[in-house]
Design a protein around this motif. Structure first.
Motif, PDB file in Angstrom:
ATOM      1  N   GLY A 174       1.277  41.902 -43.828  1.00  0.00           N
ATOM      2  CA  GLY A 174       1.186  43.282 -43.347  1.00  0.00           C
ATOM      3  C   GLY A 174       0.907  43.423 -41.872  1.00  0.00           C
ATOM      4  N   GLY A 175       0.889  42.304 -41.121  1.00  0.00           N
ATOM      5  CA  GLY A 175       0.519  42.357 -39.712  1.00  0.00           C
ATOM      6  C   GLY A 175       1.434  43.218 -38.872  1.00  0.00           C
ATOM      7  N   ALA A 176       2.748  43.067 -39.045  1.00  0.00           N
ATOM      8  CA  ALA A 176       3.689  43.829 -38.230  1.00  0.00           C
ATOM      9  C   ALA A 176       3.559  45.324 -38.500  1.00  0.00           C
ATOM     10  CB  ALA A 176       5.115  43.354 -38.497  1.00  0.00           C
ATOM     11  N   LYS A 177       3.358  45.706 -39.745  1.00  0.00           N
ATOM     12  CA  LYS A 177       3.187  47.124 -40.091  1.00  0.00           C
ATOM     13  C   LYS A 177       1.942  47.692 -39.410  1.00  0.00           C
ATOM     14  CE  LYS A 177       2.912  50.238 -44.111  1.00  0.00           C
ATOM     15  NZ  LYS A 177       1.595  50.860 -43.831  1.00  0.00           N
ATOM     16  N   LEU A 178       0.845  46.917 -39.411  1.00  0.00           N
ATOM     17  CA  LEU A 178      -0.385  47.358 -38.760  1.00  0.00           C
ATOM     18  C   LEU A 178      -0.144  47.592 -37.271  1.00  0.00           C
ATOM     19  CD1 LEU A 178      -3.379  47.700 -39.807  1.00  0.00           C
ATOM     20  CD2 LEU A 178      -3.823  45.492 -38.735  1.00  0.00           C
ATOM     21  N   LEU A 179       0.600  46.688 -36.664  1.00  0.00           N
ATOM     22  CA  LEU A 179       0.919  46.813 -35.240  1.00  0.00           C
ATOM     23  C   LEU A 179       1.784  48.037 -34.977  1.00  0.00           C
ATOM     24  CD1 LEU A 179       1.014  45.435 -32.356  1.00  0.00           C
ATOM     25  CD2 LEU A 179       3.158  44.399 -33.144  1.00  0.00           C
ATOM     26  N   ARG A 180       2.837  48.221 -35.792  1.00  0.00           N
ATOM     27  CA  ARG A 180       3.750  49.350 -35.586  1.00  0.00           C
ATOM     28  C   ARG A 180       3.028  50.683 -35.700  1.00  0.00           C
ATOM     29  NH1 ARG A 180       7.541  46.968 -40.143  1.00  0.00           N
ATOM     30  NH2 ARG A 180       8.322  45.092 -39.095  1.00  0.00           N
ATOM     31  N   GLU A 181       1.994  50.730 -36.531  1.00  0.00           N
ATOM     32  CA  GLU A 181       1.227  51.964 -36.720  1.00  0.00           C
ATOM     33  C   GLU A 181       0.298  52.272 -35.556  1.00  0.00           C
ATOM     34  OE1 GLU A 181       0.954  51.607 -41.634  1.00  0.00           O
ATOM     35  OE2 GLU A 181      -0.784  51.103 -40.372  1.00  0.00           O
ATOM     36  N   GLY A 182       0.159  51.322 -34.637  1.00  0.00           N
ATOM     37  CA  GLY A 182      -0.733  51.534 -33.501  1.00  0.00           C
ATOM     38  C   GLY A 182      -2.193  51.272 -33.803  1.00  0.00           C
ATOM     39  N   ALA A 183      -2.461  50.637 -34.959  1.00  0.00           N
ATOM     40  CA  ALA A 183      -3.852  50.434 -35.374  1.00  0.00           C
ATOM     41  C   ALA A 183      -4.576  49.416 -34.514  1.00  0.00           C
ATOM     42  CB  ALA A 183      -3.897  49.986 -36.836  1.00  0.00           C
ATOM     43  N   THR A 184      -3.837  48.509 -33.853  1.00  0.00           N
ATOM     44  CA  THR A 184      -4.490  47.392 -33.180  1.00  0.00           C
ATOM     45  C   THR A 184      -4.577  47.539 -31.666  1.00  0.00           C
ATOM     46  OG1 THR A 184      -2.412  46.144 -33.119  1.00  0.00           O
ATOM     47  CG2 THR A 184      -3.870  45.781 -35.015  1.00  0.00           C
ATOM     48  N   THR A 185      -4.303  48.720 -31.155  1.00  0.00           N
ATOM     49  CA  THR A 185      -4.513  48.962 -29.733  1.00  0.00           C
ATOM     50  C   THR A 185      -5.768  49.799 -29.545  1.00  0.00           C
ATOM     51  OG1 THR A 185      -3.435  49.585 -27.649  1.00  0.00           O
ATOM     52  CG2 THR A 185      -3.148  51.084 -29.528  1.00  0.00           C
ATOM     53  N   VAL A 186      -6.255  49.873 -28.327  1.00  0.00           N
ATOM     54  CA  VAL A 186      -7.436  50.693 -28.058  1.00  0.00           C
ATOM     55  C   VAL A 186      -7.106  52.147 -28.392  1.00  0.00           C
ATOM     56  CG1 VAL A 186      -8.975  51.557 -26.260  1.00  0.00           C
ATOM     57  CG2 VAL A 186      -8.380  49.132 -26.334  1.00  0.00           C
ATOM     58  N   GLY A 187      -7.961  52.757 -29.195  1.00  0.00           N
ATOM     59  CA  GLY A 187      -7.692  54.085 -29.735  1.00  0.00           C
ATOM     60  C   GLY A 187      -7.221  54.038 -31.164  1.00  0.00           C
ATOM     61  N   GLY A 188      -6.816  52.842 -31.636  1.00  0.00           N
ATOM     62  CA  GLY A 188      -6.393  52.670 -33.016  1.00  0.00           C
ATOM     63  C   GLY A 188      -7.568  52.342 -33.919  1.00  0.00           C
ATOM     64  N   ARG A 189      -7.265  52.110 -35.184  1.00  0.00           N
ATOM     65  CA  ARG A 189      -8.324  51.876 -36.178  1.00  0.00           C
ATOM     66  C   ARG A 189      -9.097  50.598 -35.911  1.00  0.00           C
ATOM     67  NH1 ARG A 189      -8.420  48.839 -40.767  1.00  0.00           N
ATOM     68  NH2 ARG A 189      -6.146  48.521 -40.877  1.00  0.00           N
ATOM     69  N   ILE A 190      -8.427  49.518 -35.494  1.00  0.00           N
ATOM     70  CA  ILE A 190      -9.106  48.238 -35.274  1.00  0.00           C
ATOM     71  C   ILE A 190      -8.448  47.532 -34.082  1.00  0.00           C
ATOM     72  CG2 ILE A 190      -7.680  47.233 -37.145  1.00  0.00           C
ATOM     73  CD1 ILE A 190     -11.181  46.029 -35.916  1.00  0.00           C
ATOM     74  N   PRO A 191      -8.870  47.840 -32.873  1.00  0.00           N
ATOM     75  CA  PRO A 191      -8.257  47.221 -31.688  1.00  0.00           C
ATOM     76  C   PRO A 191      -8.392  45.702 -31.703  1.00  0.00           C
ATOM     77  CG  PRO A 191      -9.581  49.129 -31.061  1.00  0.00           C
ATOM     78  CD  PRO A 191      -9.879  48.858 -32.508  1.00  0.00           C
ATOM     79  N   VAL A 192      -7.304  45.040 -31.358  1.00  0.00           N
ATOM     80  CA  VAL A 192      -7.273  43.581 -31.285  1.00  0.00           C
ATOM     81  C   VAL A 192      -6.833  43.186 -29.874  1.00  0.00           C
ATOM     82  CG1 VAL A 192      -6.227  41.469 -32.183  1.00  0.00           C
ATOM     83  CG2 VAL A 192      -6.755  43.355 -33.745  1.00  0.00           C
ATOM     84  N   ASN A 193      -7.599  42.300 -29.264  1.00  0.00           N
ATOM     85  CA  ASN A 193      -7.350  41.836 -27.898  1.00  0.00           C
ATOM     86  C   ASN A 193      -7.383  42.972 -26.891  1.00  0.00           C
ATOM     87  OD1 ASN A 193      -7.307  39.128 -28.493  1.00  0.00           O
ATOM     88  ND2 ASN A 193      -5.085  39.022 -28.721  1.00  0.00           N
ATOM     89  N   ALA A 194      -8.481  43.729 -26.933  1.00  0.00           N
ATOM     90  CA  ALA A 194      -8.680  44.783 -25.931  1.00  0.00           C
ATOM     91  C   ALA A 194      -8.776  44.200 -24.529  1.00  0.00           C
ATOM     92  CB  ALA A 194      -9.951  45.581 -26.265  1.00  0.00           C
ATOM     93  N   SER A 195      -9.112  42.915 -24.436  1.00  0.00           N
ATOM     94  CA  SER A 195      -9.188  42.243 -23.138  1.00  0.00           C
ATOM     95  C   SER A 195      -7.812  42.058 -22.506  1.00  0.00           C
ATOM     96  CB  SER A 195      -9.821  40.858 -23.312  1.00  0.00           C
ATOM     97  OG  SER A 195      -8.979  40.029 -24.102  1.00  0.00           O
ATOM     98  N   GLY A 196      -6.759  42.114 -23.309  1.00  0.00           N
ATOM     99  CA  GLY A 196      -5.419  41.738 -22.885  1.00  0.00           C
ATOM    100  C   GLY A 196      -4.983  40.422 -23.480  1.00  0.00           C
ATOM    101  N   GLY A 197      -5.952  39.664 -24.049  1.00  0.00           N
ATOM    102  CA  GLY A 197      -5.633  38.424 -24.747  1.00  0.00           C
ATOM    103  C   GLY A 197      -5.063  37.347 -23.841  1.00  0.00           C
ATOM    104  N   LEU A 198      -4.687  36.234 -24.449  1.00  0.00           N
ATOM    105  CA  LEU A 198      -4.073  35.148 -23.686  1.00  0.00           C
ATOM    106  C   LEU A 198      -2.739  35.572 -23.090  1.00  0.00           C
ATOM    107  CD1 LEU A 198      -4.781  32.026 -25.946  1.00  0.00           C
ATOM    108  CD2 LEU A 198      -6.088  32.859 -23.990  1.00  0.00           C
ATOM    109  N   ALA A 199      -2.127  36.597 -23.642  1.00  0.00           N
ATOM    110  CA  ALA A 199      -0.899  37.130 -23.055  1.00  0.00           C
ATOM    111  C   ALA A 199      -1.131  37.559 -21.614  1.00  0.00           C
ATOM    112  CB  ALA A 199      -0.395  38.315 -23.878  1.00  0.00           C
ATOM    113  N   SER A 200      -2.342  38.049 -21.330  1.00  0.00           N
ATOM    114  CA  SER A 200      -2.671  38.519 -19.987  1.00  0.00           C
ATOM    115  C   SER A 200      -3.455  37.499 -19.176  1.00  0.00           C
ATOM    116  CB  SER A 200      -3.496  39.813 -20.083  1.00  0.00           C
ATOM    117  OG  SER A 200      -2.767  40.839 -20.723  1.00  0.00           O
ATOM    118  N   PHE A 201      -4.096  36.539 -19.852  1.00  0.00           N
ATOM    119  CA  PHE A 201      -4.917  35.553 -19.166  1.00  0.00           C
ATOM    120  C   PHE A 201      -4.235  34.200 -19.024  1.00  0.00           C
ATOM    121  CE2 PHE A 201      -8.149  38.621 -20.009  1.00  0.00           C
ATOM    122  CZ  PHE A 201      -9.204  38.357 -19.141  1.00  0.00           C
TER     123      PHE A 201
END
Length: 396
Positions: free
Chosen positions: A317-344
């Motif tokens: 269900g990971g992709a569905k959670l992402l598409r719903e916007g749940a994992t960004t800041v402002g979503g239900r459960i933000p993941v990698n609010a730091s920007g993650g290794l993608a940004s570091f």
């Protein structure tokens, strides 16, 4: 071992390619963490360094190396290595010292000066090293592994390259807001799709870079924190440093040819899921209690798998959670609010410590424009070589 330890200070050296020694990055991060804690180096009773195998002998004894750089003052010293989980193992060692009464205040430091290009197995030719074997016999560098993992998700769950690109777009937008991130610009899905193929289906912008950087934490007993005037500090409540349980030493999914997840083991029977599960069990906290998570996004596809391993959604269900916007800041459960290794990018011994720095700032309410509203509970997860999994659960 149970009990809280306080996070009195967090500090980082910005990620990038600076061309200097890892000692400089770690020392700068350590001084920043001490200043954040309102303490002097002489107040520290112990220092734990996360080792780097790319820094020669000083990197193999990172604790002593950083103690020397800061100035000998009689502190206890320890050094640990667990590849990408080194930082969390260092946090675990520091926590054990505090809870056992060996030290009231422990400084944890990790830093790296990473070479350009793919990481090579450490120690030269080692025929008993699975990483040496997959590099030399199979030609399978890390991006190849990431690409195979992405293909498996596509076959099992219907994930698409567009889903993977959404992870990069999300994390890049958050990295823009982080002054310590190496890459601080917005990235579009079209840019991801136009970047060079590295390991099909993953493109250059799906895979994290190698970086220089440093991170540090000042940890203390709760009694010391109160004496120091920190009445309500961020607290580390659980640390998981589990290894696989035989025979489930790999994520054992069904035959991809079935194009179905039917018969896959429940998440709590897989190694990666058990990493977070051990922390949840120790803390008496579940995924439903989380405010945010910092996960180990070596590739965009791997971030989606962590959603499931953390119990943020069902397997697949990971992709569905992402598409719903749940994992960004402002979503239900933000993941990698730091920007993650993608940004570091990867500064290997520092990255698990940097994850805890982000939790600290978020739980204090000091994360600025990337702040997760009302953050009270956060978790970090990553996985090192040879089954060194780690998770840190923090609360306020």
């Amino acid at each position: 071992m149970t009990g809280d330890v306080a996070v009195l200070g967090a500090g980082m050296h910005p990620w990038g390619k600076w061309g200097r020694s890892f000692v400089e990055y770690g020392t700068a991060a350590a001084r920043a963490a001490l200043a954040d804690a309102g303490l002097e180096w002489r107040d520290v009773g112990s220092i734990v360094g996360a080792d780097t195998v790319r820094g020669g002998y000083p990197g193999y004894v990172a604790g002593a190396t950083f103690a020397k750089a800061l100035g000998w003052q009689g502190a206890r010293v320890a050094s640990v290595y667990a590849a990408c989980a080194s930082g969390a193992q260092a946090v675990n060692a520091a926590r054990a010292q505090i809870l056992s009464g060996i030290a009231d205040v422990v400084l944890v430091v990790g830093a790296d000066a990473a070479p350009k290009g793919f990481f090579r197995p450490a120690g030269g030719d080692r025929h008993d090293d699975p990483d040496w074997l997959r590099f030399r016999v199979l030609g399978a560098t890390n991006p190849t592994y990431f690409g195979l993992y992405a293909r498996r998700r596509m076959a099992l769950y219907g994930d698409t390259p567009e889903d993977f690109a959404r992870v990069k777009v999300k994390n890049a937008a958050l990295g823009v807001l982080n002054p310590y991130a190496r890459y601080r610009r917005l990235v579009s899905a079209e840019e991801v799709a136009a970047s060079a193929v590295v390991a099909d289906p993953l493109r250059l912008l799906d895979i994290c870079a190698t970086s220089d950087g440093g991170a540090a934490l000042v940890l203390s007993s709760m009694e010391f924190a109160r004496r120091h005037g920190a009445a309500d500090p961020v607290r580390i409540r659980a640390v998981s440093t589990v290894t696989p349980r035989y025979p489930n030493t790999v994520l054992d999914l069904p035959d991809i040819a079935t194009d179905s997840a039917a018969g896959a083991p429940p998440p709590d029977e897989t190694f990666r899921a058990s990493i977070a599960g051990a922390a949840y069990e120790e803390a008496g906290i579940g995924p439903e209690d989380l405010s945010l998570a910092e996960v180990y996004d070596l590739s965009t596809a791997l971030e989606l798998q962590w959603y499931e391993d953390l119990g943020l959604c069902a397997e697949g269900g990971g992709a569905k959670l992402l598409r719903e916007g749940a994992t960004t800041v402002g979503g239900r459960i933000p993941v990698n609010a730091s920007g993650g290794l993608a940004s570091f990018g990867e500064a290997v011994p520092a990255q698990a410590i940097a994850q805890v720095c982000e939790l600290t700032w978020q739980l204090r309410g000091d994360a600025g424009d990337r702040q997760v509203a009302g953050a009270r509970v956060g978790i970090t997860v990553n996985q090192g070589l040879f089954g060194h999994g780690s998770a840190v659960l923090a609360v306020r």
